[in-house]
Design an enzyme around this catalytic site. Structure first.
Site, PDB file in Angstrom:
ATOM      1  N   ASP A  62       0.813  -1.222   0.000  1.00 58.39           N
ATOM      2  CA  ASP A  62       0.000   0.000   0.000  1.00 58.39           C
ATOM      3  C   ASP A  62       0.842   1.265   0.000  1.00 58.39           C
ATOM      4  OD1 ASP A  62       0.711  -0.911   2.627  1.00 58.39           O
ATOM      5  OD2 ASP A  62      -0.664   0.536   3.511  1.00 58.39           O
ATOM      6  N   GLU A 119      -0.516  -2.068   5.154  1.00 57.91           N
ATOM      7  CA  GLU A 119       0.409  -2.067   6.290  1.00 57.91           C
ATOM      8  C   GLU A 119       0.327  -0.758   7.060  1.00 57.91           C
ATOM      9  OE1 GLU A 119       3.579  -1.108   8.750  1.00 57.91           O
ATOM     10  OE2 GLU A 119       3.410  -0.118   6.800  1.00 57.91           O
TER      11      GLU A 119
END
Length: 375
Positions: A62, A119
């Site tokens: 991400d 994350e």
């Protein structure tokens, strides 16, 4: 690898929205001949030999809600979203290792390549675990690399035990009595009481915990319903706590509630305190950490085997809490965009460490899953 990393960088996606990224990762793994499973994240399975041991290697996918200020030719094409933490590079290094190992296995066992979403908000690893990734693809050990700006290119830093801090988010809502700015005695001004709480919270670190505990308490937002000539009757304090041990994390919550309730009682107002651990402490197991140090030194990399714990947090903690593991940092460089802090709008992952990271992964796999004699 540089071209692939730049492609990831051009098209960043926020947590749990990594659709394009997941499709690209899955396609590349299939092209390498790996068994691929798609769910919350992407998992690639590579087997060699007859061994029944398995290890997991994890990369995060991400990006962050940041508008990029870089001048290179592969800047983000997604408005207000940027790979400002190097996850584009983490994916690329792991894909590079997958390609190298698929073409020249030279190991005996199974490697589980884990590409996880989200994350940054501490939700992705847990989502994959809840979905059953470790039950469906059991591993004996799990590993993750994070780049580290400010450290020399290719330097490896890790340590046994606690390596990253926990992160807890808190919110303190104060309900007093608003009033006219010219007559403060007629109300119970929430902004003054909130300021008193902000100051008192600093004593948690300075006076209530042992020196060197490594705890950070930060108030990051102060919101009120006040106006130019209106004293606020409501105020909300929001903030962030980092801790290096569960004991300190829990102690901070107790002190915070004690301070807020005490000040509220003294001023005749009410408070509501919420405190949620978004990230737990990341713990490195002894055996996997020794393996990382051994592999790094074998690869000729400058290695710091007992670095200071990091104050940032990592949701790899959920993987290493479930399976013995090791989290390590890889130096991203000390100057220019490569030396800028993580999460800054002019940071950039250093392409020079792509082959270093990929080669480290292959060395680690062959160390942990050695070919049997005569194989």
């Amino acid at each position: 690898m540089s071209a692939l990393r730049h492609e990831f960088h051009r098209f960043p996606e926020l947590g749990f929205q990594e659709d394009r990224t997941k499709a690209k990762v899955a396609s590349l793994l299939r092209d390498m001949g790996l068994e691929v499973h798609e769910g919350v994240g992407v998992v690639g399975i590579l087997r060699a030999g007859t061994g029944n041991r398995a290890i997991g290697l994890r990369a995060d996918m991400d990006a962050l809600p940041i508008s990029e200020a870089s001048a290179h030719d592969y800047v983000s094409q997604t408005p207000s979203v940027m790979h400002a933490c190097g996850h584009d590079g983490h994916m690329t290094m792991l894909l590079g290792a997958a390609k190298a190992l698929s073409e020249s296995p030279e190991f005996d066992g199974t490697v589980v390549f884990i590409f996880q979403p989200n994350e940054e908000h501490g939700l992705g690893a847990k989502a994959m675990i809840d979905e059953g990734v470790l039950a469906r693809f059991p591993v004996e050990e799990v590993y993750a690399i994070h780049n580290l700006p400010g450290a020399p290119v290719g330097q490896v830093l890790t340590r046994p035990g606690q390596i990253c801090s926990s992160e807890s988010l808190f919110e303190i809502a104060i309900t007093g009595q608003g009033g006219h700015a010219s007559m403060p005695q007629a109300g119970r001004d929430a902004i003054t009481i909130g300021a008193e709480i902000v100051q008192a919270l600093q004593t948690i670190v300075s006076r209530k915990l042992a020196p060197g505990a490594g705890v950070v308490v930060s108030v990051t937002e102060f919101l009120t319903d006040g106006q130019r000539n209106v004293l606020p009757g409501h105020a909300t304090l929001k903030g962030d706590v980092r801790a290096r041990s569960p004991e300190d994390r829990i102690a901070v919550e107790g002190f915070m509630r004690q301070i807020a309730n005490g000040i509220a009682q003294a001023h005749g107002v009410s408070v509501d305190v919420s405190y949620n651990a978004e990230f737990i402490e990341t713990m490195n197991a002894k055996g996997p950490t020794e393996a990382v140090v051994r592999a790094a030194m074998s690869a000729g990399l400058e290695t710091i085997s007992n670095c200071q714990p990091m104050s940032f947090s990592e949701d790899f903690a959920h993987f290493s809490a479930a399976v013995p593991g090791c989290f390590l940092m890889l130096g991203n460089g000390e100057v220019g965009p490569h030396g800028q802090p993580l999460h800054s709008d002019n940071y950039d992952f250093n392409d020079a460490i792509l082959p270093i990271g990929a080669a480290f992964w292959t060395t680690l796999v062959r160390d942990r899953l050695p070919e049997q004699e005569g194989y």
